[in-house]
Enzyme design. Structure first.
Site, PDB file in Angstrom:
ATOM      1  N   SER A  91       0.850  -1.195   0.000  1.00 45.22           N
ATOM      2  CA  SER A  91       0.000   0.000   0.000  1.00 45.22           C
ATOM      3  C   SER A  91       0.883   1.240   0.000  1.00 45.22           C
ATOM      4  O   SER A  91       1.645   1.469   0.943  1.00 45.22           O
ATOM      5  CB  SER A  91      -0.889   0.018   1.240  1.00 45.22           C
ATOM      6  OG  SER A  91      -1.402   1.327   1.423  1.00 45.22           O
ATOM      7  N   HIS A 100      -1.360  -1.473  -4.129  1.00 41.43           N
ATOM      8  CA  HIS A 100      -2.624  -1.138  -3.461  1.00 41.43           C
ATOM      9  C   HIS A 100      -2.704   0.379  -3.272  1.00 41.43           C
ATOM     10  O   HIS A 100      -1.801   0.996  -2.699  1.00 41.43           O
ATOM     11  CB  HIS A 100      -2.661  -1.851  -2.108  1.00 41.43           C
ATOM     12  CG  HIS A 100      -3.945  -1.711  -1.366  1.00 41.43           C
ATOM     13  ND1 HIS A 100      -5.055  -2.498  -1.614  1.00 41.43           N
ATOM     14  CD2 HIS A 100      -4.308  -0.877  -0.355  1.00 41.43           C
ATOM     15  CE1 HIS A 100      -6.035  -2.170  -0.788  1.00 41.43           C
ATOM     16  NE2 HIS A 100      -5.612  -1.174  -0.012  1.00 41.43           N
ATOM     17  N   MET A 132     -11.168  -5.961   6.158  1.00 42.98           N
ATOM     18  CA  MET A 132     -10.371  -4.932   6.845  1.00 42.98           C
ATOM     19  C   MET A 132      -9.985  -5.460   8.224  1.00 42.98           C
ATOM     20  O   MET A 132     -10.844  -5.826   9.015  1.00 42.98           O
ATOM     21  CB  MET A 132     -11.166  -3.640   7.025  1.00 42.98           C
ATOM     22  CG  MET A 132     -11.391  -2.811   5.767  1.00 42.98           C
ATOM     23  SD  MET A 132      -9.919  -2.409   4.791  1.00 42.98           S
ATOM     24  CE  MET A 132      -8.877  -1.577   5.988  1.00 42.98           C
ATOM     25  N   PHE A 155      -6.107   5.073   8.186  1.00 37.55           N
ATOM     26  CA  PHE A 155      -4.697   5.362   8.435  1.00 37.55           C
ATOM     27  C   PHE A 155      -3.850   4.095   8.308  1.00 37.55           C
ATOM     28  O   PHE A 155      -4.327   3.001   8.610  1.00 37.55           O
ATOM     29  CB  PHE A 155      -4.514   5.942   9.843  1.00 37.55           C
ATOM     30  CG  PHE A 155      -5.348   7.174  10.065  1.00 37.55           C
ATOM     31  CD1 PHE A 155      -4.898   8.416   9.624  1.00 37.55           C
ATOM     32  CD2 PHE A 155      -6.600   7.086  10.666  1.00 37.55           C
ATOM     33  CE1 PHE A 155      -5.678   9.553   9.791  1.00 37.55           C
ATOM     34  CE2 PHE A 155      -7.393   8.220  10.831  1.00 37.55           C
ATOM     35  CZ  PHE A 155      -6.929   9.461  10.391  1.00 37.55           C
ATOM     36  N   ASP A 180      -6.337  -6.401   4.767  1.00 33.42           N
ATOM     37  CA  ASP A 180      -5.757  -5.063   4.739  1.00 33.42           C
ATOM     38  C   ASP A 180      -5.754  -4.466   6.140  1.00 33.42           C
ATOM     39  O   ASP A 180      -6.809  -4.222   6.720  1.00 33.42           O
ATOM     40  CB  ASP A 180      -6.605  -4.211   3.776  1.00 33.42           C
ATOM     41  CG  ASP A 180      -6.073  -2.800   3.578  1.00 33.42           C
ATOM     42  OD1 ASP A 180      -5.050  -2.449   4.183  1.00 33.42           O
ATOM     43  OD2 ASP A 180      -6.714  -2.063   2.804  1.00 33.42           O
ATOM     44  N   GLY A 181      -4.558  -4.249   6.663  1.00 34.85           N
ATOM     45  CA  GLY A 181      -4.415  -3.559   7.941  1.00 34.85           C
ATOM     46  C   GLY A 181      -3.578  -4.350   8.929  1.00 34.85           C
ATOM     47  O   GLY A 181      -3.943  -5.460   9.314  1.00 34.85           O
ATOM     48  N   MET A 226      -9.320   7.904  -0.105  1.00 34.20           N
ATOM     49  CA  MET A 226     -10.115   8.325   1.064  1.00 34.20           C
ATOM     50  C   MET A 226     -10.684   9.712   0.829  1.00 34.20           C
ATOM     51  O   MET A 226     -10.004  10.574   0.259  1.00 34.20           O
ATOM     52  CB  MET A 226      -9.228   8.355   2.305  1.00 34.20           C
ATOM     53  CG  MET A 226      -8.495   7.048   2.561  1.00 34.20           C
ATOM     54  SD  MET A 226      -7.583   7.127   4.105  1.00 34.20           S
ATOM     55  CE  MET A 226      -6.744   5.542   4.061  1.00 34.20           C
ATOM     56  N   GLY A 270       1.266  -1.775   4.223  1.00 35.10           N
ATOM     57  CA  GLY A 270       1.778  -0.421   4.031  1.00 35.10           C
ATOM     58  C   GLY A 270       2.984  -0.170   4.900  1.00 35.10           C
ATOM     59  O   GLY A 270       4.126  -0.166   4.439  1.00 35.10           O
ATOM     60  N   HIS A 299      -8.585   0.738  -3.693  1.00 39.25           N
ATOM     61  CA  HIS A 299      -9.484   0.526  -2.548  1.00 39.25           C
ATOM     62  C   HIS A 299     -10.207   1.837  -2.271  1.00 39.25           C
ATOM     63  O   HIS A 299      -9.598   2.798  -1.787  1.00 39.25           O
ATOM     64  CB  HIS A 299      -8.618   0.076  -1.357  1.00 39.25           C
ATOM     65  CG  HIS A 299      -9.345  -0.083  -0.072  1.00 39.25           C
ATOM     66  ND1 HIS A 299      -8.689  -0.226   1.137  1.00 39.25           N
ATOM     67  CD2 HIS A 299     -10.677  -0.130   0.223  1.00 39.25           C
ATOM     68  CE1 HIS A 299      -9.572  -0.348   2.109  1.00 39.25           C
ATOM     69  NE2 HIS A 299     -10.782  -0.289   1.581  1.00 39.25           N
ATOM     70  N   ASP A 347      -4.934   3.472  -1.797  1.00 39.89           N
ATOM     71  CA  ASP A 347      -5.987   3.798  -0.831  1.00 39.89           C
ATOM     72  C   ASP A 347      -6.587   5.165  -1.121  1.00 39.89           C
ATOM     73  O   ASP A 347      -5.924   6.190  -0.972  1.00 39.89           O
ATOM     74  CB  ASP A 347      -5.400   3.767   0.584  1.00 39.89           C
ATOM     75  CG  ASP A 347      -5.127   2.352   1.044  1.00 39.89           C
ATOM     76  OD1 ASP A 347      -6.079   1.547   1.030  1.00 39.89           O
ATOM     77  OD2 ASP A 347      -3.980   2.044   1.401  1.00 39.89           O
ATOM     78  N   MET A 380     -12.345   4.053  -0.231  1.00 40.42           N
ATOM     79  CA  MET A 380     -12.929   4.340   1.090  1.00 40.42           C
ATOM     80  C   MET A 380     -13.625   5.684   0.983  1.00 40.42           C
ATOM     81  O   MET A 380     -13.210   6.684   1.575  1.00 40.42           O
ATOM     82  CB  MET A 380     -11.819   4.356   2.155  1.00 40.42           C
ATOM     83  CG  MET A 380     -11.299   2.959   2.477  1.00 40.42           C
ATOM     84  SD  MET A 380      -9.670   3.005   3.254  1.00 40.42           S
ATOM     85  CE  MET A 380      -8.662   3.163   1.785  1.00 40.42           C
TER      86      MET A 380
HETATM   87  C1  DX5 Z   1      -6.132   1.601   5.845  1.00 38.17           C
HETATM   88  C2  DX5 Z   1      -5.778   1.275   4.415  1.00 38.17           C
HETATM   89  C3  DX5 Z   1      -4.664   0.326   4.313  1.00 38.17           C
HETATM   90  C4  DX5 Z   1      -3.373   0.800   4.903  1.00 38.17           C
HETATM   91  C5  DX5 Z   1      -2.711  -0.401   5.501  1.00 38.17           C
HETATM   92  O1  DX5 Z   1      -7.179   2.476   5.847  1.00 38.17           O
HETATM   93  O2  DX5 Z   1      -6.897   0.723   3.738  1.00 38.17           O
HETATM   94  O3  DX5 Z   1      -4.481  -0.124   2.965  1.00 38.17           O
HETATM   95  O4  DX5 Z   1      -2.489   1.392   3.995  1.00 38.17           O
HETATM   96  O5  DX5 Z   1      -1.607   0.024   6.165  1.00 38.17           O
HETATM   97  P1  DX5 Z   1      -0.815  -0.879   7.201  1.00 38.17           P
HETATM   98  O6  DX5 Z   1      -0.299  -2.053   6.449  1.00 38.17           O
HETATM   99  O7  DX5 Z   1       0.244   0.069   7.643  1.00 38.17           O
HETATM  100  O8  DX5 Z   1      -1.776  -1.267   8.298  1.00 38.17           O
HETATM  101 ZN    ZN Z   2      -6.475  -0.312   1.724  1.00 40.39          ZN
END
Ligand code: DX5
Ligand code: ZN
Length: 223
Positions: free
Chosen positions: A8, A33, A137, A143, A176-177, A37, A198, A66, A35, A68
């Site tokens: 990510s 990936h 998730m 974040f 993811d996360g 938002m 990420g 993704h 993100d 959001m």
């Molecule tokens: C969170 C995102 C993730 C995020 C994951 O809202 O959807 O894709 O980048 O980050 P890590 O791997 O640091 O939890």
């Molecule tokens: Zn994501």
């Protein structure tokens, strides 16, 4: 189903995205990936279609977008046009999810449904036969760098059973996360095959090596 590592870029240096993509591709990334938002569905704002378009010029692997965002229907077209190969949308915000999933597929893009940690597995029951993938998730979105929520492990197994029961064994599970060397084995054994990471990659001193190590750990957990 083989492992796909999806770094990510949320945790990368946004001033040097091209270098970040190249590094993780050298480290074995299968997807990038992205993100997206909107500051409404999640308490953070990131990027839009122009950045995806620029990433598309440098990435050699597919872009996994993704969304959001509250109004996903409005932006599916622009993200597909910008170069997304996969688009995932949240079940929590889409009253006409069936229409949305088919709209994504009609653009020639792989369609995924995403569940937040508090969203029950059953909420995707009616769409399970239609999706190309389901994204669990394992943190509350918004974040990078948050801790893995342990319940996500059994949730992955429940989603796998639901997809299989719906006759959709071909659909893959993405997680993811909070995925890192300490959590990756557990989620792979539970059935996750697309692994977003990420902070574990771009927060490391050497993202190329971090990607390689994480993918190797995931593959080892399959055996
Ligand atoms: C969170 C995102 C993730 C995020 C994951 O809202 O959807 O894709 O980048 O980050 P890590 O791997 O640091 O939890
Ligand atoms: Zn994501």
């Amino acid at each position: 189903m083989s492992i796909q590592l999806a770094p990510s870029i949320l945790s990368a240096d946004f001033a040097r995205l091209g270098e970040a993509v190249a590094a993780v591709e050298r480290g074995g990334a299968d997807l990038i990936h992205v993100d997206v938002m909107d500051g409404h569905f999640v308490p953070n704002i990131t990027i839009g279609p122009p950045v995806v378009k620029s990433l598309k010029r440098v990435a050699t692997v597919p872009l996994d977008v993704h969304l959001m965002i509250t109004d996903a229907d409005k932006y599916i077209g622009p993200f597909a046009e910008a170069g997304a190969s996969m688009i995932s949308v949240h079940v929590e915000v889409l009253p006409h999810l069936h229409r949305t999933i088919h709209a994504i597929k009609a653009l020639g893009v792989k369609a995924g449904v995403v569940m937040n940690p508090s969203t029950p597995v059953a909420s995707i029951g009616e769409i399970a036969a239609e999706v190309d993938f389901a994204l669990v998730m394992s943190v509350n979105p918004g974040f990078g760098g948050q801790s893995f929520i342990p319940r996500s492990e059994s949730k992955v197994a429940e989603v796998r059973a639901l997809l299989d029961k719906a006759g959709n064994a071909a659909a893959s599970i993405e997680i993811d996360g909070g995925i890192d060397l300490t959590t990756v084995g557990r989620v792979v054994r539970a059935g996750a095959r697309m692994l977003v990471a990420g902070n574990a990659i771009f927060g490391a001193p050497d993202p190329e090596r971090a990607a390689r190590d994480l993918k190797a750990a995931a593959i080892a957990a399959l055996a």
